[in-house]
Scaffold this active site. Sequence first.
Site, PDB file in Angstrom:
ATOM      1  N   HIS A   1       3.255 -12.717  -5.508  1.00  0.00           N
ATOM      2  CA  HIS A   1       2.057 -12.917  -4.688  1.00  0.00           C
ATOM      3  C   HIS A   1       1.540 -14.353  -4.752  1.00  0.00           C
ATOM      4  CE1 HIS A   1      -1.491 -11.700  -2.497  1.00  0.00           C
ATOM      5  NE2 HIS A   1      -1.061 -10.450  -2.473  1.00  0.00           N
TER       6      HIS A   1
ATOM      7  N   HIS B   1      -0.607  -2.599  -4.675  1.00  0.00           N
ATOM      8  CA  HIS B   1      -0.032  -3.525  -5.658  1.00  0.00           C
ATOM      9  C   HIS B   1       0.051  -2.963  -7.078  1.00  0.00           C
ATOM     10  CE1 HIS B   1       0.304  -6.446  -2.605  1.00  0.00           C
ATOM     11  NE2 HIS B   1      -0.861  -7.038  -2.706  1.00  0.00           N
TER      12      HIS B   1
ATOM     13  N   ARG C   1       0.795  -1.230   0.000  1.00  0.00           N
ATOM     14  CA  ARG C   1       0.000   0.000   0.000  1.00  0.00           C
ATOM     15  C   ARG C   1       0.827   1.279   0.000  1.00  0.00           C
ATOM     16  NH1 ARG C   1      -2.142  -4.124   2.321  1.00  0.00           N
ATOM     17  NH2 ARG C   1      -4.338  -4.580   2.001  1.00  0.00           N
TER      18      ARG C   1
ATOM     19  N   GLU D   1       5.172 -12.614   0.905  1.00  0.00           N
ATOM     20  CA  GLU D   1       5.499 -11.583  -0.095  1.00  0.00           C
ATOM     21  C   GLU D   1       6.741 -10.831   0.367  1.00  0.00           C
ATOM     22  OE1 GLU D   1       1.777  -9.239  -0.816  1.00  0.00           O
ATOM     23  OE2 GLU D   1       0.913 -10.805   0.412  1.00  0.00           O
TER      24      GLU D   1
HETATM   25  C1  GLA Z   1      -1.841  -8.293  -0.083  1.00  0.00           C
HETATM   26  C2  GLA Z   1      -2.504  -7.380   0.869  1.00  0.00           C
HETATM   27  C3  GLA Z   1      -3.801  -7.942   1.284  1.00  0.00           C
HETATM   28  C4  GLA Z   1      -4.674  -8.213   0.082  1.00  0.00           C
HETATM   29  C5  GLA Z   1      -3.943  -9.105  -0.892  1.00  0.00           C
HETATM   30  C6  GLA Z   1      -4.676  -9.289  -2.177  1.00  0.00           C
HETATM   31  O1  GLA Z   1      -1.259  -9.325   0.510  1.00  0.00           O
HETATM   32  O2  GLA Z   1      -1.679  -7.071   1.964  1.00  0.00           O
HETATM   33  O3  GLA Z   1      -4.437  -7.051   2.161  1.00  0.00           O
HETATM   34  O4  GLA Z   1      -5.009  -7.021  -0.550  1.00  0.00           O
HETATM   35  O5  GLA Z   1      -2.690  -8.589  -1.176  1.00  0.00           O
HETATM   36  O6  GLA Z   1      -5.963  -9.752  -2.009  1.00  0.00           O
END
Ligand code: GLA
Length: 345
Positions: free
Chosen positions: A176, A106, A81, A310
């Site tokens: 991811h 993302h 974010r 991630e």
């Molecule tokens: C990341 C975010 C989650 C969610 C996923 C996708 O891991 O941190 O909050 O948005 O991606 O669904």
Amino acid sequence: MSVFGKEFGKTSDGRTVNLYRITNENGAYVEVLDYGCILHAICVPNKDGALTDVCLGYDTVAEYEANDGYLGAFVGRHANRIGEGKFTLNGVNYSLAVNNGPNHLHGGLKGFDRVVWGTCVASDRLIFSHTSPDGDEGYPGNLMMTVSYSFDDTNTLTLSYDAVCDQDTVVNFTNHCYFNLNGQGTGTVTDHLLQVNADEFTENDENCLPTGKILSVEGTPFDFRKAKPIGRDIHADDVNLKNGSGYDHNFILSGEGLRDVAVLTSEKTGIVMTTRTTQPGVQVYTANFLTDRRGKNDTHYGIRDGICLETQHYPDAVHHPHFPTVVLKPGEEYHQETQYVFTLK
Ligand code: GLA
């Protein structure tokens, strides 16, 4: 290592998507798409000697296009974010696409997970390339990237990211992939043992955006320094867990350089996955927002049916000067590597 490619399907606007299978000398293999550099399958030996596919995905391009959740995808220009999708660099204000409550997530509405990448098959790796133009989703500068995948005879999957730019910009790449070491489509991962080399994590607000505070894991459900089942503390009465609807947090990884950072184990299949990375953090995400959907081979996926590790820079670093910088300048070479090493217990 051998690579075999074939057409997988077409995007809704008619672009061909190819699937590449990288097979090692054990017969274990990884399948990757040139759409979003998606890790589509990871088939590794289980304790009975058969192969288990430990990676969630879909059977068709249409499902990858239609669904949220970034299954298997390479994510950028900035993973995770950015508060309100706004940041200031060299005195200039930039506004990015906002696609997650009030925030940018993302890479925006059309992140790198939605791109069909150029492909080059080398003898020891598969290399994807793409140039993101100046202004792409609001980001400054042209960004030239390569993403390469290899899978060697020790069942080590190596993801390697390189980028250069022609103007100061921000870069934070991740992958991811949702892992389920019991086998994709077999239910939740709450029984998996997880160990993470992190003494601290970044506190989140109710939109999963870091507040800037760095908290110790000591005495909290975030203490994975010794292996424990993912589900053991996931429902604990803890404001951080509530804000993430489970684990969806950036763990601050100990050490530097390419090092072991996490170990995930399935008692059922005996499969152990060691994560190694050059990155400073890892978002541990227990698929809290994975809504019900059809998975590969007519399986069903839902909440907690996978775990994402991630590897990344800390989220929203542009707003927290005490977090490691995500700024990339012309003349610098961005390079990060992550390995997922599959062994047996
Ligand atoms: C990341 C975010 C989650 C969610 C996923 C996708 O891991 O941190 O909050 O948005 O991606 O669904």
